[in-house]
Design a protein around this motif. Structure first.
Motif, PDB file in Angstrom:
ATOM      1  N   UNK A 100     -13.902  93.251  -1.156  1.00  0.00           N
ATOM      2  CA  UNK A 100     -12.505  93.402  -0.769  1.00  0.00           C
ATOM      3  C   UNK A 100     -11.582  92.737  -1.783  1.00  0.00           C
ATOM      4  N   UNK A 101     -10.343  93.186  -1.806  1.00  0.00           N
ATOM      5  CA  UNK A 101      -9.344  92.597  -2.687  1.00  0.00           C
ATOM      6  C   UNK A 101      -9.111  91.139  -2.302  1.00  0.00           C
ATOM      7  N   UNK A 102      -9.044  90.269  -3.308  1.00  0.00           N
ATOM      8  CA  UNK A 102      -8.744  88.867  -3.060  1.00  0.00           C
ATOM      9  C   UNK A 102      -9.940  87.989  -2.793  1.00  0.00           C
ATOM     10  N   UNK A 103     -11.162  88.496  -3.021  1.00  0.00           N
ATOM     11  CA  UNK A 103     -12.366  87.708  -2.724  1.00  0.00           C
ATOM     12  C   UNK A 103     -12.803  86.820  -3.895  1.00  0.00           C
ATOM     13  N   UNK A 104     -12.112  86.914  -5.036  1.00  0.00           N
ATOM     14  CA  UNK A 104     -12.458  86.054  -6.167  1.00  0.00           C
ATOM     15  C   UNK A 104     -13.329  86.729  -7.214  1.00  0.00           C
ATOM     16  N   UNK A 110     -14.921  85.684 -14.974  1.00  0.00           N
ATOM     17  CA  UNK A 110     -14.663  84.684 -16.021  1.00  0.00           C
ATOM     18  C   UNK A 110     -15.797  83.659 -16.084  1.00  0.00           C
ATOM     19  N   UNK A 111     -16.339  83.311 -14.926  1.00  0.00           N
ATOM     20  CA  UNK A 111     -17.447  82.363 -14.895  1.00  0.00           C
ATOM     21  C   UNK A 111     -18.698  82.956 -15.542  1.00  0.00           C
ATOM     22  N   UNK A 240     -18.888  88.427  -0.889  1.00  0.00           N
ATOM     23  CA  UNK A 240     -18.536  88.326   0.539  1.00  0.00           C
ATOM     24  C   UNK A 240     -17.037  88.082   0.737  1.00  0.00           C
ATOM     25  N   UNK A 241     -16.507  88.607   1.823  1.00  0.00           N
ATOM     26  CA  UNK A 241     -15.105  88.354   2.170  1.00  0.00           C
ATOM     27  C   UNK A 241     -14.970  86.927   2.707  1.00  0.00           C
ATOM     28  N   UNK A 242     -13.739  86.450   2.773  1.00  0.00           N
ATOM     29  CA  UNK A 242     -13.518  85.093   3.272  1.00  0.00           C
ATOM     30  C   UNK A 242     -13.882  84.994   4.754  1.00  0.00           C
ATOM     31  N   UNK A 243     -13.724  86.082   5.493  1.00  0.00           N
ATOM     32  CA  UNK A 243     -14.088  86.053   6.921  1.00  0.00           C
ATOM     33  C   UNK A 243     -15.594  85.894   7.103  1.00  0.00           C
ATOM     34  N   UNK A 244     -16.371  86.205   6.066  1.00  0.00           N
ATOM     35  CA  UNK A 244     -17.820  85.994   6.108  1.00  0.00           C
ATOM     36  C   UNK A 244     -18.191  84.600   5.612  1.00  0.00           C
ATOM     37  N   UNK A 245     -17.222  83.852   5.095  1.00  0.00           N
ATOM     38  CA  UNK A 245     -17.489  82.525   4.524  1.00  0.00           C
ATOM     39  C   UNK A 245     -16.709  81.451   5.277  1.00  0.00           C
TER      40      UNK A 245
END
Length: 520
Positions: A100-104, A110-111, A240-245
């Motif tokens: 999803x958009x915004x998951x990093x 970059x890492x 994973x999305x933030x809701x999964x984390x």
């Protein structure tokens, strides 16, 4: 002693210093040598204080040298992803990060670069949706002087700039098919051919891609080449999305608080258990990006002298929650065993019933254009009533529209066709105007005069095809100011162009009786 020699000695003495290189022509050998010696970026002459300041801000705004050990997680899915990336990063394999958009995904890309064999090479990001289709080839692969209107000098593309390092193609699914063909050649042969040139150039680039779309489904739909997909997806990993984390939210939030308090020069504040509980309970449709935005708001709005946040104001969460995509109808949620094609067909049927067969509102409800809706109706075999002709629907409006000189000839040629044909043309025109304007504005904000010249030339061609005289005059003034290279005049001209685009879009809305879904 030339500039590259100075750069080499400076980096040996003070390796931590960030260096910007000034060049007069953007020659590929000079740029690549500068990157190889440790330059952060380069600035094209002529110079101006504003241009230098913009380049410095861009470099300083980049993420620090993250490593996988800096990404702490207690969530098993995220931990498994990081374990895989640690191994894959050290290879030359192409990677697709989906999620999803915004998951990093960009931070992970970059890492990956930072822990790869080309970590000392350049890292170039390409925001694929932001490139107008007509300029995609020039942006990615470069061009030579005179290859098209506005190409006043040779320019290397993103792939050449990234040679010896990593290129990150963000939202790669948005690349047009014509550009996908050329990208496939880069991967297969390790060469690029700048626009207007018949000479190939060797490039050595590690490719990392990201997409919030399912690329396999895009292949099935015909929107993405299957051969390119298999070349890029040597490893395809889901973020994973933030809701999964949710177990990671307190840790991430505290880290952000420390970071943004420092950046905003605010006293460090703590988060109460109630605040953390609110965060854990929230669904985070915008993922980590939304959490970043919320943390910044909380720090900015925090009253002086208050060292702890005890509660999140409800409107800050509700505001974001209500801006998300409407929930899928219950009938669709319960069809988990169906294929995606069947689910899509069912969703269209439900929307048609709920909107009482008003196809304009159906398209809006589904978040797609009317032309796309018609195509899907035909593909799924869903019957629909033929629209009235443009003449029947709009009456005398088209005649008055013709007399304004706007879209000269186009309106007349479409008069006896369905309104869907006309709306499709006008919608595309509106979107093209918007995309080209955003491309020009982006180049101006970066004070990248050569790229602005290219964007202006392409915009002029588009405007000429629409025969919008007022917009054409505003465009001519912008090109004149771009040639003079005066930032204040350029931004004033861009504002005039913006106003004329708004007028054009108002005319389009009148023609479509306000029913078209346009970019504004």
């Amino acid at each position: 002693m030339n500039g590259l020699r100075v750069l080499e000695k400076l980096k040996k003495l003070h390796s931590h210093i960030k260096v910007l290189v000034v060049t007069g022509d953007g020659d590929k050998d000079t740029v690549q040598s500068a990157f190889a010696l440790g330059a952060e970026s380069y600035i094209l002459k002529p110079l101006s204080p504003a241009k230098i300041l913009a380049a410095i801000k861009e470099v300083l705004s980049r993420d620090p040298g993250y490593h996988f050990s800096d990404i702490a997680t207690d969530e098993p899915k995220m931990a498994a992803l990081l374990e895989q990336l640690i191994v894959i990063a050290k290879t030359d394999a192409s990677i697709i990060l989906k999620g999803e958009s915004g998951t990093g995904k960009e931070l992970l890309a970059r890492t990956i670069h930072n822990q790869s064999r080309v970590a000392e090479g350049p890292y170039i990001t390409v925001n694929c949706p932001a490139i107008p289709e007509g300029l995609a080839e020039s942006e990615l692969f470069g061009h030579i002087k005179g290859s098209f209107t506005g190409a006043s000098q040779d320019r290397i593309g993103k792939f050449e700039a990234a040679s010896g390092g990593t290129i990150f193609l963000d939202e790669v699914a948005e690349l047009p098919i014509s550009t996908q063909v050329k990208l496939l050649r880069v991967i297969q042969e390790g060469t690029i051919e700048p626009l207007g040139s018949n000479q190939v150039r060797q490039v050595d680039v590690r490719i990392v891609c990201a997409s919030h779309k399912d690329l396999r489904q895009e292949v099935v739909k015909g929107n993405f080449r299957h051969d390119l997909y298999y070349r890029l997806a040597e490893f395809e990993l889901r973020v994973p999305s933030l809701s999964e984390r949710k177990v990671d939210i307190p840790k991430i939030a505290r880290k952000m608080v420390a970071q943004y308090c420092s950046e905003l020069k605010k006293p460090l504040i703590s988060l109460s258990d109630d605040v953390l509980e609110q965060m854990i309970s929230y669904s985070w449709p915008g993922n980590i990006r939304e959490l970043c935005s919320l943390i910044k708001k909380l720090i900015i709005l925090n009253k002086p002298g208050k060292s702890s946040l005890s509660k999140i104001p409800p409107h800050l969460l509700v505001q974001v929650e209500t801006s998300t995509v409407p929930q899928t109808p219950l009938e669709i949620q319960e069809t988990k065993s169906q294929t995606l094609v069947e689910i899509e067909k069912a969703a269209i049927k439900v929307a048609i019933e709920q909107e009482k067969h008003n196809l304009s509102r159906v398209a809006q409800r589904l978040g797609i254009g009317r032309t796309t809706l018609y195509r899907k109706l035909k593909a799924h075999g869903i019957p629909y009533a033929r629209n009235k002709t443009t003449t029947e629907k709009f009456g005398g409006q088209l005649d008055s529209l013709s007399r304004t000189g706007f879209f000269k000839g186009v309106v007349q040629s479409l008069k006896q066709k369905s309104d869907a044909d006309l709306e499709s043309f006008l919608t595309h025109a509106s979107q093209q105007l918007e995309e080209h304007y955003q491309f020009m504005l982006d180049a101006a904000n970066r004070l990248d005069w050569p790229q602005l010249g290219i964007a202006c030339g392409s915009f002029k061609t588009l405007v000429a095809s629409l025969d919008a005289s007022d917009l054409d005059r505003a465009c001519a003034k912008l090109i004149e100011d771009q040639s003079n290279g005066k930032p204040h005049e350029i931004f004033a001209s861009l504002e005039r162009v913006r106003q004329e685009i708004n007028k054009v879009q108002e005319v389009i809305l009148v023609c479509g009786k306000g029913q078209m879904k346009l970019v504004s």
